[in-house]
Design a protein around this motif. Structure first.
Motif, PDB file in Angstrom:
ATOM      1  N   UNK A  35      -0.190   6.719   4.291  1.00  0.00           N
ATOM      2  CA  UNK A  35      -0.471   7.512   5.493  1.00  0.00           C
ATOM      3  C   UNK A  35      -1.912   7.374   6.003  1.00  0.00           C
ATOM      4  N   UNK A  36      -2.809   6.828   5.173  1.00  0.00           N
ATOM      5  CA  UNK A  36      -4.216   6.718   5.584  1.00  0.00           C
ATOM      6  C   UNK A  36      -4.611   5.310   6.024  1.00  0.00           C
ATOM      7  N   UNK A  37      -3.685   4.380   6.035  1.00  0.00           N
ATOM      8  CA  UNK A  37      -4.018   2.998   6.396  1.00  0.00           C
ATOM      9  C   UNK A  37      -4.621   2.902   7.798  1.00  0.00           C
ATOM     10  N   UNK A  38      -4.134   3.698   8.737  1.00  0.00           N
ATOM     11  CA  UNK A  38      -4.662   3.658  10.105  1.00  0.00           C
ATOM     12  C   UNK A  38      -6.137   4.054  10.132  1.00  0.00           C
ATOM     13  N   UNK A  39      -6.533   5.016   9.300  1.00  0.00           N
ATOM     14  CA  UNK A  39      -7.939   5.410   9.215  1.00  0.00           C
ATOM     15  C   UNK A  39      -8.769   4.239   8.706  1.00  0.00           C
ATOM     16  N   UNK A  40      -8.279   3.557   7.662  1.00  0.00           N
ATOM     17  CA  UNK A  40      -8.969   2.388   7.110  1.00  0.00           C
ATOM     18  C   UNK A  40      -9.138   1.314   8.178  1.00  0.00           C
ATOM     19  N   UNK A  41      -8.068   1.029   8.896  1.00  0.00           N
ATOM     20  CA  UNK A  41      -8.105  -0.022   9.916  1.00  0.00           C
ATOM     21  C   UNK A  41      -9.011   0.337  11.087  1.00  0.00           C
ATOM     22  N   UNK A  42      -8.977   1.590  11.534  1.00  0.00           N
ATOM     23  CA  UNK A  42      -9.730   1.995  12.718  1.00  0.00           C
ATOM     24  C   UNK A  42     -11.202   2.288  12.424  1.00  0.00           C
ATOM     25  N   UNK A  43     -11.465   3.034  11.349  1.00  0.00           N
ATOM     26  CA  UNK A  43     -12.834   3.477  11.067  1.00  0.00           C
ATOM     27  C   UNK A  43     -13.540   2.644  10.002  1.00  0.00           C
ATOM     28  N   UNK A  44     -12.826   1.719   9.367  1.00  0.00           N
ATOM     29  CA  UNK A  44     -13.401   0.774   8.420  1.00  0.00           C
ATOM     30  C   UNK A  44     -14.011   1.438   7.190  1.00  0.00           C
ATOM     31  N   UNK A  45     -13.258   2.339   6.570  1.00  0.00           N
ATOM     32  CA  UNK A  45     -13.657   2.873   5.273  1.00  0.00           C
ATOM     33  C   UNK A  45     -12.416   3.205   4.466  1.00  0.00           C
ATOM     34  N   UNK A  46     -12.575   3.147   3.153  1.00  0.00           N
ATOM     35  CA  UNK A  46     -11.482   3.452   2.233  1.00  0.00           C
ATOM     36  C   UNK A  46     -11.482   4.921   1.871  1.00  0.00           C
ATOM     37  N   UNK A  47     -10.304   5.444   1.603  1.00  0.00           N
ATOM     38  CA  UNK A  47     -10.199   6.814   1.114  1.00  0.00           C
ATOM     39  C   UNK A  47     -10.856   6.933  -0.258  1.00  0.00           C
ATOM     40  N   UNK A  48     -10.806   5.853  -1.028  1.00  0.00           N
ATOM     41  CA  UNK A  48     -11.481   5.832  -2.323  1.00  0.00           C
ATOM     42  C   UNK A  48     -11.757   4.381  -2.700  1.00  0.00           C
ATOM     43  N   UNK A  49     -12.714   4.221  -3.588  1.00  0.00           N
ATOM     44  CA  UNK A  49     -13.018   2.924  -4.175  1.00  0.00           C
ATOM     45  C   UNK A  49     -13.009   3.112  -5.688  1.00  0.00           C
ATOM     46  N   UNK A  50     -12.292   2.212  -6.374  1.00  0.00           N
ATOM     47  CA  UNK A  50     -12.224   2.276  -7.835  1.00  0.00           C
ATOM     48  C   UNK A  50     -12.819   1.005  -8.424  1.00  0.00           C
ATOM     49  N   UNK A  51     -13.695   1.196  -9.416  1.00  0.00           N
ATOM     50  CA  UNK A  51     -14.254   0.101 -10.203  1.00  0.00           C
ATOM     51  C   UNK A  51     -14.121   0.519 -11.659  1.00  0.00           C
ATOM     52  N   UNK A  52     -13.319  -0.216 -12.412  1.00  0.00           N
ATOM     53  CA  UNK A  52     -13.039   0.209 -13.781  1.00  0.00           C
ATOM     54  C   UNK A  52     -12.348   1.560 -13.747  1.00  0.00           C
ATOM     55  N   UNK A  53     -12.856   2.507 -14.521  1.00  0.00           N
ATOM     56  CA  UNK A  53     -12.279   3.848 -14.549  1.00  0.00           C
ATOM     57  C   UNK A  53     -12.952   4.805 -13.565  1.00  0.00           C
ATOM     58  N   UNK A  54     -14.004   4.350 -12.892  1.00  0.00           N
ATOM     59  CA  UNK A  54     -14.745   5.195 -11.944  1.00  0.00           C
ATOM     60  C   UNK A  54     -14.087   5.150 -10.565  1.00  0.00           C
ATOM     61  N   UNK A  55     -13.966   6.323  -9.947  1.00  0.00           N
ATOM     62  CA  UNK A  55     -13.356   6.442  -8.619  1.00  0.00           C
ATOM     63  C   UNK A  55     -14.255   7.304  -7.747  1.00  0.00           C
ATOM     64  N   UNK A  56     -14.652   6.754  -6.612  1.00  0.00           N
ATOM     65  CA  UNK A  56     -15.438   7.476  -5.629  1.00  0.00           C
ATOM     66  C   UNK A  56     -14.517   7.777  -4.455  1.00  0.00           C
ATOM     67  N   UNK A  57     -14.316   9.063  -4.171  1.00  0.00           N
ATOM     68  CA  UNK A  57     -13.391   9.470  -3.111  1.00  0.00           C
ATOM     69  C   UNK A  57     -14.197   9.876  -1.880  1.00  0.00           C
ATOM     70  N   UNK A  58     -13.842   9.288  -0.743  1.00  0.00           N
ATOM     71  CA  UNK A  58     -14.467   9.658   0.525  1.00  0.00           C
ATOM     72  C   UNK A  58     -14.154  11.112   0.854  1.00  0.00           C
ATOM     73  N   UNK A  59     -14.931  11.668   1.756  1.00  0.00           N
ATOM     74  CA  UNK A  59     -14.732  13.055   2.159  1.00  0.00           C
ATOM     75  C   UNK A  59     -13.329  13.305   2.671  1.00  0.00           C
ATOM     76  N   UNK A  60     -12.692  14.324   2.126  1.00  0.00           N
ATOM     77  CA  UNK A  60     -11.351  14.738   2.535  1.00  0.00           C
ATOM     78  C   UNK A  60     -11.480  16.030   3.328  1.00  0.00           C
ATOM     79  N   UNK A  61     -10.754  16.109   4.422  1.00  0.00           N
ATOM     80  CA  UNK A  61     -10.873  17.261   5.310  1.00  0.00           C
ATOM     81  C   UNK A  61      -9.540  17.991   5.445  1.00  0.00           C
TER      82      UNK A  61
END
Length: 138
Positions: free
Chosen positions: A15-41
């Protein structure tokens, strides 16, 4: 000895793919076990903000939970929260009560910041998080 996968993964539930495509950011980025989640509203499926801070907070925490699940984690894995509030002092009691429903124990580190506005008119709260997948299992 196992080598941890350090490949960077962008997490964008369907459901968030359109946000990724339009605004050019991921809902989260995972590297190894670390996950950084973008602001959720606190918006509904039509991108309409909830009617008050309590409803917006529930919607934002549900979105956070959904993104974490897509990344292979859960709310129990959250180690840090940063929240942004347009009415910090007035909304804090209601927001904290909702937060405690999602984090009833093993509280993450938390920073709350008062700001003048958020990206969509009518928004009162935004929640970002850092999680370590699997750390909440213990």
């Amino acid at each position: 000895m196992m080598t941890q996968n350090l490949k960077r993964q962008s997490i964008n539930p369907p459901p968030t793919q359109a946000i990724y495509d339009h605004f050019h950011f991921s809902q989260a980025t995972r590297v190894g076990d670390m996950i950084w989640v973008s602001g959720q509203v606190g918006v509904d499926a039509g991108m309409t903000p909830g009617k008050d801070v309590e409803e917006q907070s529930h919607l934002a925490f549900q979105a956070l939970k959904h993104v974490l699940e897509a990344a292979g984690a859960s709310l129990a894995d959250v180690v840090e929260l940063m929240t942004f509030h347009t009415e910090l002092q007035g909304d804090m009691p209601a927001f904290a009560a909702v937060k405690d429903q999602y984090f009833p124990d093993r509280y993450p580190a938390w920073t709350a910041v008062g700001i003048s506005q958020l990206a969509i008119p009518g928004l009162r709260v935004e929640i970002r998080a850092v999680a370590v997948a699997g750390c909440g299992d213990t």
